[in-house]
Design an enzyme around this catalytic site. Sequence first.
Site, short mmCIF file in Angstrom:
data_model
loop_
_atom_site.label_atom_id
_atom_site.label_comp_id
_atom_site.label_asym_id
_atom_site.label_seq_id
_atom_site.Cartn_x
_atom_site.Cartn_y
_atom_site.Cartn_z
N HIS A 1 0.80 -1.22 0.00
CA HIS A 1 0.00 0.00 0.00
C HIS A 1 0.83 1.27 0.00
CE1 HIS A 1 -4.44 1.09 1.10
NE2 HIS A 1 -4.01 1.71 0.02
N ASP B 1 -10.01 -0.33 3.95
CA ASP B 1 -8.80 -0.93 4.53
C ASP B 1 -9.05 -1.31 5.98
OD1 ASP B 1 -6.12 -1.47 5.28
OD2 ASP B 1 -5.35 0.13 4.01
N HIS C 1 -6.72 -1.02 8.04
CA HIS C 1 -5.79 -0.14 8.75
C HIS C 1 -6.02 1.31 8.33
CE1 HIS C 1 -3.91 -4.14 8.22
NE2 HIS C 1 -3.59 -3.98 9.50
N ASP D 1 -3.40 3.53 7.94
CA ASP D 1 -2.27 3.96 7.12
C ASP D 1 -1.96 5.44 7.34
OD1 ASP D 1 -2.11 1.39 6.22
OD2 ASP D 1 -3.05 1.78 4.29
N HIS E 1 4.31 1.22 4.11
CA HIS E 1 2.95 0.90 3.67
C HIS E 1 1.89 1.27 4.71
CE1 HIS E 1 2.09 -3.45 5.36
NE2 HIS E 1 2.70 -2.70 6.26
N ASP F 1 -7.46 -1.95 -0.16
CA ASP F 1 -6.48 -2.91 0.34
C ASP F 1 -7.23 -4.23 0.56
OD1 ASP F 1 -4.76 -4.44 2.02
OD2 ASP F 1 -3.81 -2.60 2.75
N ASP G 1 -6.62 -6.52 2.43
CA ASP G 1 -6.72 -6.94 3.83
C ASP G 1 -7.92 -6.31 4.53
OD1 ASP G 1 -6.05 -4.40 4.96
OD2 ASP G 1 -3.94 -4.91 5.16
N GLU H 1 -1.96 -5.08 -2.08
CA GLU H 1 -1.62 -6.00 -0.99
C GLU H 1 -2.02 -7.46 -1.24
OE1 GLU H 1 0.33 -5.47 1.53
OE2 GLU H 1 0.37 -3.29 1.88
#
Length: 300
Positions: free
Chosen positions: A100, A123, A125, A127, A140, A227, A229, A272
């Site tokens: 990412h 996402d 996360h 980030d 990332h 992303d 994830d 990712e």
Amino acid sequence: MNKKISIIGVPMDLGQTRRGVDMGPSVIRYAGVVERLKNIGYEVEDRGDIEIGRPSELDVKNEDNLKDLDVVVKANQDLADGLTDVMNEGNFPLVLGGDHSIAIGTLAGVADKYENLGVIWYDAHGDLNTGETSPSGNIHGMPLSVSLGIGHPSLTEIGGYAPKIKPENIVIVGARSLDEGERKLIKEKGIKVYTMHEIDRMGMSQVMEEAIEHVSKNTDGVHLSLDLDALDPHDAPGVGTPVIGGPSYRETHLAMEMLAEKGIITSAEFVEVNPILDTKNQTAIAAVGLVGSLFGEKLL
């Protein structure tokens, strides 16, 4: 949505420490992304991959707690330059990652063409780390803060300007793993976040309705950064930083379908995918299915 799509792959795995995500663009292509888009009726140009250099020694932090900084900066500047060409030609930019950290270059190349670019950050996360707040030094985990103009100058100044986006034009969807520094920045900047708590209580439909309304206010374009994830690891096992308890594949399809119905997305990236950690290319296949829904694919 723009019927001419330009695909750029970024085989980057230096924004984090788990090798394999550099093969992401290749396996997404192998899963049929170009054919899927052509079957929907798009004209697709695959511009190949950005060349990624290899440092003599991997995962080395500099004095600012940033791993492999120089190589990450070079790759993202090259990506930004490539996207400037795509934007000047009037094509829809679709970027395939890679980790990412490549979103730094994506936003640098795309946001220059807009006065107020909206961003949907799908996402697990935030980030939103910096070298000062990151527990790992992995870049990332920093692209959103960098794009806000927060972080190391060699990252924030990619593309020759900063910031790329404004906090009031961002929506994070699916968050369930935030570091302390990220929580602080979210509150300080007033960034709109829909965690899994909101998705569970409100449902994905309501969350996306509100997210779309939020990023459509006072913006002249909207970028989607997805992303893999973000999805629950059951549906997308091939990612480097899986977090249990995420949206399902079907819920994410709904999110993409709603974006397609509104027609607000002007650029996108899917990142990712790590085939080393995957099962029978399941995560890349999921990515291609989501791309199809984003671009208006329907069952009937």
